[in-house]
Design a protein around this motif. Structure first.
Motif, mmCIF file in Angstrom:
data_model
loop_
_atom_site.group_PDB
_atom_site.id
_atom_site.type_symbol
_atom_site.label_atom_id
_atom_site.label_comp_id
_atom_site.label_asym_id
_atom_site.label_seq_id
_atom_site.Cartn_x
_atom_site.Cartn_y
_atom_site.Cartn_z
ATOM 1 N N UNK A 282 0.981 -1.179 0.062
ATOM 2 C CA UNK A 282 -0.132 -0.112 -0.030
ATOM 3 C C UNK A 282 0.869 1.282 -0.084
ATOM 4 N N UNK A 283 0.261 2.276 0.000
ATOM 5 C CA UNK A 283 0.722 3.489 0.040
ATOM 6 C C UNK A 283 1.014 4.298 1.343
ATOM 7 N N UNK A 284 1.763 5.009 1.757
ATOM 8 C CA UNK A 284 1.755 5.674 3.017
ATOM 9 C C UNK A 284 2.122 7.221 2.516
ATOM 10 N N UNK A 285 1.043 8.095 2.897
ATOM 11 C CA UNK A 285 1.133 9.301 2.354
ATOM 12 C C UNK A 285 1.838 10.158 3.213
ATOM 13 N N UNK A 286 2.980 10.841 2.728
ATOM 14 C CA UNK A 286 3.906 11.690 3.356
ATOM 15 C C UNK A 286 4.329 12.754 2.417
ATOM 16 N N UNK A 287 4.457 14.128 2.918
ATOM 17 C CA UNK A 287 4.828 15.379 2.002
ATOM 18 C C UNK A 287 6.047 16.073 2.839
ATOM 19 N N UNK A 288 6.796 16.295 1.931
ATOM 20 C CA UNK A 288 8.236 17.040 2.547
ATOM 21 C C UNK A 288 7.732 18.622 2.244
ATOM 22 N N UNK B 219 -0.391 24.202 2.275
ATOM 23 C CA UNK B 219 -0.333 23.731 0.698
ATOM 24 C C UNK B 219 -0.136 22.268 0.775
ATOM 25 N N UNK B 220 0.689 21.968 1.714
ATOM 26 C CA UNK B 220 0.915 20.395 1.573
ATOM 27 C C UNK B 220 -0.141 19.510 1.891
ATOM 28 N N UNK B 221 -0.991 19.974 2.809
ATOM 29 C CA UNK B 221 -1.973 19.244 3.279
ATOM 30 C C UNK B 221 -3.100 18.729 2.104
ATOM 31 N N UNK B 222 -3.115 20.128 1.470
ATOM 32 C CA UNK B 222 -3.853 19.949 0.149
ATOM 33 C C UNK B 222 -3.527 19.018 -0.830
ATOM 34 N N UNK B 223 -2.327 18.741 -1.086
ATOM 35 C CA UNK B 223 -1.530 17.827 -1.874
ATOM 36 C C UNK B 223 -1.668 16.684 -1.396
ATOM 37 N N UNK C 60 -4.059 15.531 0.742
ATOM 38 C CA UNK C 60 -5.488 14.932 0.602
ATOM 39 C C UNK C 60 -5.642 14.495 -0.903
ATOM 40 N N UNK C 61 -5.294 15.400 -2.033
ATOM 41 C CA UNK C 61 -5.453 15.109 -3.195
ATOM 42 C C UNK C 61 -4.818 13.551 -3.793
ATOM 43 N N UNK D 94 -4.098 11.113 -1.590
ATOM 44 C CA UNK D 94 -4.821 10.260 -0.695
ATOM 45 C C UNK D 94 -5.961 9.713 -1.517
ATOM 46 N N UNK D 95 -6.877 10.652 -2.040
ATOM 47 C CA UNK D 95 -8.120 10.339 -2.816
ATOM 48 C C UNK D 95 -7.608 9.623 -4.201
ATOM 49 N N UNK D 96 -6.485 10.147 -4.965
ATOM 50 C CA UNK D 96 -6.170 9.534 -6.229
ATOM 51 C C UNK D 96 -5.629 8.043 -5.878
ATOM 52 N N UNK D 97 -4.782 7.824 -4.892
ATOM 53 C CA UNK D 97 -4.054 6.632 -4.667
ATOM 54 C C UNK D 97 -5.063 5.498 -4.235
ATOM 55 N N UNK D 98 -5.613 5.952 -3.108
ATOM 56 C CA UNK D 98 -6.467 4.954 -2.112
ATOM 57 C C UNK D 98 -7.932 4.917 -2.685
ATOM 58 N N UNK D 99 -8.505 5.840 -3.373
ATOM 59 C CA UNK D 99 -9.872 6.175 -3.899
ATOM 60 C C UNK D 99 -10.676 5.501 -2.410
ATOM 61 N N UNK D 100 -11.611 4.504 -2.771
ATOM 62 C CA UNK D 100 -12.728 4.009 -1.943
ATOM 63 C C UNK D 100 -12.167 3.184 -0.863
ATOM 64 N N UNK D 101 -10.839 2.693 -0.959
ATOM 65 C CA UNK D 101 -10.163 1.769 0.017
ATOM 66 C C UNK D 101 -10.258 2.274 1.551
ATOM 67 N N UNK D 102 -10.555 1.383 2.575
ATOM 68 C CA UNK D 102 -10.683 1.924 3.954
ATOM 69 C C UNK D 102 -9.225 2.300 4.358
ATOM 70 N N UNK D 103 -9.079 3.254 5.488
ATOM 71 C CA UNK D 103 -7.938 3.497 5.864
ATOM 72 C C UNK D 103 -7.024 2.408 6.416
ATOM 73 N N UNK D 104 -5.746 2.798 6.348
ATOM 74 C CA UNK D 104 -4.777 1.564 6.692
ATOM 75 C C UNK D 104 -5.013 1.234 8.185
ATOM 76 N N UNK D 105 -5.101 -0.002 8.221
ATOM 77 C CA UNK D 105 -5.082 -0.300 9.733
ATOM 78 C C UNK D 105 -3.749 -1.050 10.150
ATOM 79 N N UNK D 106 -3.053 -0.346 10.805
ATOM 80 C CA UNK D 106 -1.403 -0.867 11.111
ATOM 81 C C UNK D 106 -1.272 -1.585 12.247
#
Length: 214
Positions: free
Chosen positions: A53-59, A102-106, A108-109, A111-123
Motif C-alpha cells: 500500500x501507499x503511505x502518504x507523506x509530504x516534505x 499547501x502540502x496538506x491539500x496535496x 489529500x489529493x 490520498x484520494x487519487x491513490x487510495x480511492x474508496x479503500x478503507x484507511x490503513x489498519x496498522x
C-alpha cells in the motif's frame, strides 16, 4: 564511482534480499512513500509475498529552496520539523503555516487519487516496512515513522536501497529497525545511485497499487 542501481525496480530487488527473513510473514505490510518509493516497495512486496500500500507523506520544502526540507507531514495529522533548518534560515511561523496548508491539500489529493474508496490503513500490530528510494535528509521518513507509531504499528522497519549514514543512525533511534543496502560516506544525492531516476507519475503509482494491494 559506478552507479549501483539500474532503476527503482532493480533497487527494490536488492532491498528485498536484505528483508528475506520477512518472507511470507502474515503480519508484514509493505508501504511505499510516494512517489519514488512505491516502485521500490512494489518489488519488495512481490518478492516477500506481502501486501503493498501507499503511505502518504509530504516534505515541507523551504520556499525558494524546495529541495531543502524544513519538515514533513504525514497521514493522521503528523507534523515533524527540522529545527536546525528552521533556526538557520529564520523560518517564521507564518511561512511554516502557509507551506503546511499547501502540502496538506496535496496530501489529500494524493490520498484520494491513490487510495480511492479503500478503507484507511489498519496498522495495529502489523510489522510495517516503510520504503523509499533513498534517504537524504530523512524528513519524510521521520514523519512516516511517527505516523505509523500513532497508528499502533507493532513494529516499524525503515527500508531503503541507499541512505546517508548519519540519517540512518538517527532513524534507528526512532524506528525498530533500519535497513539500507548502501550507506555511502558521501551520498551526493539519491539520484546519483540510479542510472534511471526519472520521475514517477501518479498513473504509475496507481497502477502498481492496483496490482499489488492486498
Amino acid at each position: 564511482m559506478a552507479r549501483r542501481y539500474v532503476d527503482r525496480r532493480h533497487a527494490g530487488t536488492a532491498l528485498a534480499e536484505r528483508l528475506a527473513h520477512l518472507a511470507d510473514d502474515r503480519s508484514v505490510l509493505v508501504l511505499g512513500l510516494p512517489r519514488g518509493g512505491v516502485p521500490v516497495a512494489a518489488e519488495v512486496a512481490r518478492v516477500l509475498g506481502s501486501p503493498l500500500d501507499v503511505f502518504l507523506v509530504r516534505k515541507l520544502g523551504v520556499p525558494g529552496r524546495e529541495e531543502l526540507a524544513m519538515g514533513a507531514i504525514a497521514s493522521g495529522g503528523v507534523l515533524t520539523v527540522n529545527d536546525d533548518v528552521v533556526a538557520a534560515l529564520n523560518i517564521s511561523d507564518t511561512m511554516m503555516e502557509v507551506v503546511v496548508a499547501r502540502e496538506h491539500k496535496e496530501l489529500a489529493r494524493r490520498e484520494h487519487l491513490y487510495r480511492g474508496d479503500r478503507p484507511q490503513l489498519d496498522l495495529k500490530g502489523k510489522t510495517v516496512v516503510l520504503v523509499d528510494d533513498g534517504l537524504a535528509t530523512g524528513a519524510t521518513m521521520r514523519a512516516a515513522v511517527a505516523s505509523a507509531k500513532l497508528k499502533d504499528a507493532g513494529k516499524t522497519i525503515v527500508a531503503v536501497p541507499v541512505g546517508a549514514p548519519q540519517v540512518c543512525a538517527e532513524l534507528a533511534q526512532e524506528a525498530d529497525e533500519v535497513v539500507s543496502v548502501l550507506t555511502p560516506g558521501k551520498l551526493i544525492a539519491v539520484g546519483f545511485w540510479y542510472q534511471d531516476f526519472s520521475q514517477v507519475t501518479d498513473d504509475e503509482v496507481s497502477a502498481l497499487l492496483e496490482t499489488r494491494a492486498g
